[in-house]
Design an enzyme around this catalytic site. Sequence first.
Site, PDB file in Angstrom:
ATOM      1  N   GLY A  10       1.144  -1.098   0.049  1.00 57.57           N
ATOM      2  CA  GLY A  10       0.266  -0.695   0.179  1.00 57.57           C
ATOM      3  C   GLY A  10       1.111   1.041   0.005  1.00 57.57           C
ATOM      4  O   GLY A  10       2.183   0.980  -0.209  1.00 57.57           O
ATOM      5  N   ALA A  11       0.287   2.331   0.213  1.00 51.61           N
ATOM      6  CA  ALA A  11       1.250   3.887   0.001  1.00 51.61           C
ATOM      7  C   ALA A  11       1.909   3.659   1.166  1.00 51.61           C
ATOM      8  O   ALA A  11       3.568   4.001   0.666  1.00 51.61           O
ATOM      9  CB  ALA A  11       0.099   4.279   0.790  1.00 51.61           C
ATOM     10  N   GLY A  13       3.321   0.643   3.264  1.00 46.45           N
ATOM     11  CA  GLY A  13       3.899  -0.547   3.296  1.00 46.45           C
ATOM     12  C   GLY A  13       5.454  -0.143   2.034  1.00 46.45           C
ATOM     13  O   GLY A  13       6.596   0.318   1.895  1.00 46.45           O
ATOM     14  N   PHE A  84      -7.276  -6.908   8.329  1.00 49.74           N
ATOM     15  CA  PHE A  84      -7.558  -8.591   7.168  1.00 49.74           C
ATOM     16  C   PHE A  84      -5.846  -8.314   7.755  1.00 49.74           C
ATOM     17  O   PHE A  84      -5.807  -9.369   6.834  1.00 49.74           O
ATOM     18  CB  PHE A  84      -7.654  -7.427   6.102  1.00 49.74           C
ATOM     19  CG  PHE A  84      -8.677  -7.154   4.744  1.00 49.74           C
ATOM     20  CD1 PHE A  84      -9.374  -7.900   4.854  1.00 49.74           C
ATOM     21  CD2 PHE A  84      -8.685  -5.769   5.318  1.00 49.74           C
ATOM     22  CE1 PHE A  84     -10.839  -7.541   4.744  1.00 49.74           C
ATOM     23  CE2 PHE A  84     -10.083  -5.358   4.774  1.00 49.74           C
ATOM     24  CZ  PHE A  84     -10.876  -5.916   4.516  1.00 49.74           C
ATOM     25  N   LYS A 192      -4.763   7.395  17.504  1.00 51.87           N
ATOM     26  CA  LYS A 192      -4.861   8.719  17.203  1.00 51.87           C
ATOM     27  C   LYS A 192      -5.699   8.821  15.968  1.00 51.87           C
ATOM     28  O   LYS A 192      -5.761   9.984  15.612  1.00 51.87           O
ATOM     29  CB  LYS A 192      -3.449   9.545  17.165  1.00 51.87           C
ATOM     30  CG  LYS A 192      -2.626   8.583  15.900  1.00 51.87           C
ATOM     31  CD  LYS A 192      -2.753   8.808  14.490  1.00 51.87           C
ATOM     32  CE  LYS A 192      -2.240   7.918  13.653  1.00 51.87           C
ATOM     33  NZ  LYS A 192      -2.058   8.433  12.118  1.00 51.87           N
ATOM     34  N   SER A 255      -3.859  13.219   5.432  1.00 53.27           N
ATOM     35  CA  SER A 255      -4.200  12.158   6.176  1.00 53.27           C
ATOM     36  C   SER A 255      -5.287  11.299   6.060  1.00 53.27           C
ATOM     37  O   SER A 255      -6.667  12.615   5.425  1.00 53.27           O
ATOM     38  CB  SER A 255      -4.798  12.033   7.498  1.00 53.27           C
ATOM     39  OG  SER A 255      -5.217  11.253   8.164  1.00 53.27           O
ATOM     40  N   ARG A 256      -5.906   9.878   5.476  1.00 55.44           N
ATOM     41  CA  ARG A 256      -7.500   9.896   4.967  1.00 55.44           C
ATOM     42  C   ARG A 256      -8.142   9.222   6.279  1.00 55.44           C
ATOM     43  O   ARG A 256      -9.240   9.683   5.931  1.00 55.44           O
ATOM     44  CB  ARG A 256      -6.769   7.919   4.252  1.00 55.44           C
ATOM     45  CG  ARG A 256      -5.786   8.105   3.665  1.00 55.44           C
ATOM     46  CD  ARG A 256      -4.149   8.031   3.851  1.00 55.44           C
ATOM     47  NE  ARG A 256      -4.148   6.867   4.965  1.00 55.44           N
ATOM     48  CZ  ARG A 256      -3.493   5.687   4.281  1.00 55.44           C
ATOM     49  NH1 ARG A 256      -3.492   4.883   3.124  1.00 55.44           N
ATOM     50  NH2 ARG A 256      -2.740   4.752   5.482  1.00 55.44           N
ATOM     51  N   VAL A 280      -7.282   2.815   3.437  1.00 61.32           N
ATOM     52  CA  VAL A 280      -7.932   2.390   4.075  1.00 61.32           C
ATOM     53  C   VAL A 280      -7.332   3.991   5.705  1.00 61.32           C
ATOM     54  O   VAL A 280      -6.692   4.042   5.571  1.00 61.32           O
ATOM     55  CB  VAL A 280      -7.172   0.743   4.652  1.00 61.32           C
ATOM     56  CG1 VAL A 280      -5.555   1.339   5.744  1.00 61.32           C
ATOM     57  CG2 VAL A 280      -8.286   1.431   6.174  1.00 61.32           C
TER      58      VAL A 280
HETATM   59  N1  LIG Z   1      -0.513   5.531   5.148  1.00 62.62           N
HETATM   60  C1  LIG Z   1       0.469   6.552   6.159  1.00 62.62           C
HETATM   61  O1  LIG Z   1       0.743   7.262   5.428  1.00 62.62           O
HETATM   62  C2  LIG Z   1       0.727   5.636   6.788  1.00 62.62           C
HETATM   63  C3  LIG Z   1      -0.120   4.180   7.047  1.00 62.62           C
HETATM   64  N2  LIG Z   1      -0.225   3.661   8.002  1.00 62.62           N
HETATM   65  C4  LIG Z   1      -0.405   2.354   8.765  1.00 62.62           C
HETATM   66  O2  LIG Z   1      -0.492   1.610   7.958  1.00 62.62           O
HETATM   67  C5  LIG Z   1      -1.429   0.520   7.789  1.00 62.62           C
HETATM   68  C6  LIG Z   1      -1.186  -0.038   6.294  1.00 62.62           C
HETATM   69  O3  LIG Z   1      -1.273   1.886   5.589  1.00 62.62           O
HETATM   70  P1  LIG Z   1      -0.669   2.056   3.948  1.00 62.62           P
HETATM   71  O4  LIG Z   1      -0.250   1.251   2.882  1.00 62.62           O
HETATM   72  O5  LIG Z   1      -1.472   3.361   3.293  1.00 62.62           O
HETATM   73  O6  LIG Z   1      -2.622   1.575   3.663  1.00 62.62           O
HETATM   74  P2  LIG Z   1      -3.102   1.393   1.560  1.00 62.62           P
HETATM   75  O7  LIG Z   1      -4.583   1.615   2.260  1.00 62.62           O
HETATM   76  O8  LIG Z   1      -2.117   2.287   1.018  1.00 62.62           O
HETATM   77  O9  LIG Z   1      -2.942  -0.171   1.736  1.00 62.62           O
HETATM   78  C7  LIG Z   1      -3.839  -1.310   2.991  1.00 62.62           C
HETATM   79  C8  LIG Z   1      -2.823  -2.313   2.132  1.00 62.62           C
HETATM   80  O10 LIG Z   1      -4.015  -3.730   2.745  1.00 62.62           O
HETATM   81  C9  LIG Z   1      -3.566  -4.770   1.726  1.00 62.62           C
HETATM   82  N3  LIG Z   1      -4.441  -5.427   2.010  1.00 62.62           N
HETATM   83  C10 LIG Z   1      -5.913  -5.316   1.898  1.00 62.62           C
HETATM   84  N4  LIG Z   1      -6.494  -5.897   2.115  1.00 62.62           N
HETATM   85  C11 LIG Z   1      -5.764  -7.094   2.162  1.00 62.62           C
HETATM   86  C12 LIG Z   1      -5.282  -8.840   2.654  1.00 62.62           C
HETATM   87  N5  LIG Z   1      -7.347  -8.994   2.695  1.00 62.62           N
HETATM   88  N6  LIG Z   1      -4.520  -9.394   1.832  1.00 62.62           N
HETATM   89  C13 LIG Z   1      -3.986  -8.356   1.835  1.00 62.62           C
HETATM   90  N7  LIG Z   1      -3.532  -7.630   1.612  1.00 62.62           N
HETATM   91  C14 LIG Z   1      -4.545  -6.838   2.160  1.00 62.62           C
HETATM   92  C15 LIG Z   1      -3.635  -3.940   0.327  1.00 62.62           C
HETATM   93  O11 LIG Z   1      -3.887  -4.976  -0.333  1.00 62.62           O
HETATM   94  P3  LIG Z   1      -4.281  -4.602  -1.955  1.00 62.62           P
HETATM   95  O12 LIG Z   1      -2.789  -3.227  -2.215  1.00 62.62           O
HETATM   96  O13 LIG Z   1      -3.748  -5.725  -2.405  1.00 62.62           O
HETATM   97  O14 LIG Z   1      -5.769  -4.319  -1.554  1.00 62.62           O
HETATM   98  C16 LIG Z   1      -2.699  -3.191   1.186  1.00 62.62           C
HETATM   99  O15 LIG Z   1      -1.200  -3.515   0.983  1.00 62.62           O
HETATM  100  C17 LIG Z   1      -3.077   1.495   7.731  1.00 62.62           C
HETATM  101  O16 LIG Z   1      -2.949   0.419   8.816  1.00 62.62           O
HETATM  102  C18 LIG Z   1      -2.072   2.410   8.552  1.00 62.62           C
HETATM  103  O17 LIG Z   1      -3.163   3.230   9.288  1.00 62.62           O
HETATM  104  C19 LIG Z   1       0.542   4.243   9.025  1.00 62.62           C
HETATM  105  C20 LIG Z   1       1.927   4.705   9.004  1.00 62.62           C
HETATM  106  C21 LIG Z   1       1.383   5.827   7.960  1.00 62.62           C
HETATM  107  O1  LIG Z   2      -0.379   7.301  10.319  1.00 59.44           O
HETATM  108  C1  LIG Z   2      -0.035   8.106   9.328  1.00 59.44           C
HETATM  109  C2  LIG Z   2       0.472   9.197   9.391  1.00 59.44           C
HETATM  110  O2  LIG Z   2       2.131   8.795  10.814  1.00 59.44           O
HETATM  111  C3  LIG Z   2      -1.243   8.618   8.144  1.00 59.44           C
HETATM  112  O3  LIG Z   2      -2.967   8.720   8.766  1.00 59.44           O
HETATM  113  P1  LIG Z   2      -4.096   8.771   7.385  1.00 59.44           P
HETATM  114  O4  LIG Z   2      -3.809   6.897   7.594  1.00 59.44           O
HETATM  115  O5  LIG Z   2      -5.105   8.837   8.557  1.00 59.44           O
HETATM  116  O6  LIG Z   2      -3.585   8.290   6.519  1.00 59.44           O
END
Ligand SMILES: NC(=O)C1=CN([C@@H]2O[C@H](COP(=O)(O)OP(=O)(O)OC[C@H]3O[C@@H](n4cnc5c(N)ncnc54)[C@H](OP(=O)(O)O)[C@@H]3O)[C@@H](O)[C@H]2O)C=CC1
Ligand SMILES: O=C(CO)COP(=O)(O)O
Length: 332
Positions: A10-11, A13, A84, A192, A255-256, A280
């Site tokens: 994801g974003a 990851g 998930f 948060k 932030s989402r 998400v």
């Molecule tokens: N974005 C940010 O700035 C930050 C995010 N986070 C946290 O990191 C985590 C991931 O966030 P982020 O990468 O941004 O999220 P995204 O919404 O960009 O991606 C979500 C990820 O989860 C995967 N996923 C969802 N369902 C399943 C499943 N059933 N099996 C396997 N993989 C699955 C998606 O895979 P697919 O693409 O194949 O759907 C994707 O890789 C979250 O908990 C978020 O709160 C923490 C700090 C910063």
């Molecule tokens: O956790 C985050 C920044 O630290 C990202 O926040 P969102 O998941 O709301 O985009």
Amino acid sequence: MTNVTVLGAGAWGTTFGQVLADAGNNVTMWAIEPEIVEGIRDHHHNGVRLPSVAVLPNNMTATGDRAEAVRDADIIIVAIAAQFARVALQEFKDLIPKTALVASLMKGIERSTGKRMDEVVTETLDLPAERFAAISGPNLSKQIADREPAATVVGCTDLDNARTIAAACSTDYFRAFVTRDVIGLEMCGSLKNVVALAVGMARGAGYGENTAAMIETRGLAELTALGAAAGADPKTFAGLAGVGDMIATCGSPLSRNYTFGSNLGKGLSVEEATKVSNGVAEGVPTTDAVVALGKQYGVATPLATAMSHVLSDGISCAQMLSELFDEGISEE
Ligand SMILES: NC(=O)C1=CN([C@@H]2O[C@H](COP(=O)(O)OP(=O)(O)OC[C@H]3O[C@@H](n4cnc5c(N)ncnc54)[C@H](OP(=O)(O)O)[C@@H]3O)[C@@H](O)[C@H]2O)C=CC1
Ligand SMILES: O=C(CO)COP(=O)(O)O
């Protein structure tokens, strides 16, 4: 050379994969979607989840094969949407090398069980606590993907293992601190997001900085009380993962969660806000889990409870804000 595998492209990851690659590790991304795997492996690009980065580093590849993804991993990073994580990790249970460290980037509480991600990951992978780390901080992915300076916290009950992971993700623009307070990091990161939903809603409804500051400080008090009851060190809440992440998340349309809340404040329904969400918004399913944890620990959670009424019953922003306070005059 350290081999690091990131589960979930994801974003965040993918951005974290870039940080790890910039730090000199061999990075393998695992994703379910073939389009994402091919994009990263063949074109060094994740056009689905991180289109802002034109070219990902050369020492970063991808696979959709679970066994291949983790076979040689020294460190495994889990970056899957929290609700998930359990179902996704079950498939990796017998594949994880016996010496690998596993770290979670996830910020959410499992709605069906009320469990934090440290609990979900260690339980699902049958992993000893000292091989698990939580990573949490003010880490809006887009800015880190642009290599703007930022910091995070790596938490593990074994501080040497925390240091190993912190070293693996340290670059000239990304700094990692360490702590033993895994529960504190988990609670900060998850709770948060609920606060960011509320602040976003208030901002979307047109309210200004005073209202935002009120929600943030009351939210911080709520997450500190609940976190401490769950076993966290209250000091963690004043650090990067607590106040730091609150400032970043509650103040940015990147932030989402903030944006989801903002859309509710502008009058969108939960379904409509979900449809337009760019990834998400973990605070949405986590809100009810926080309310349940509050009941379990005997800690009042007015903010999470009010947000739960927004998400389930569609109450207005003004009603949500009025639910934050008792009728009478109370001490701060
Ligand atoms: N974005 C940010 O700035 C930050 C995010 N986070 C946290 O990191 C985590 C991931 O966030 P982020 O990468 O941004 O999220 P995204 O919404 O960009 O991606 C979500 C990820 O989860 C995967 N996923 C969802 N369902 C399943 C499943 N059933 N099996 C396997 N993989 C699955 C998606 O895979 P697919 O693409 O194949 O759907 C994707 O890789 C979250 O908990 C978020 O709160 C923490 C700090 C910063
Ligand atoms: O956790 C985050 C920044 O630290 C990202 O926040 P969102 O998941 O709301 O985009």
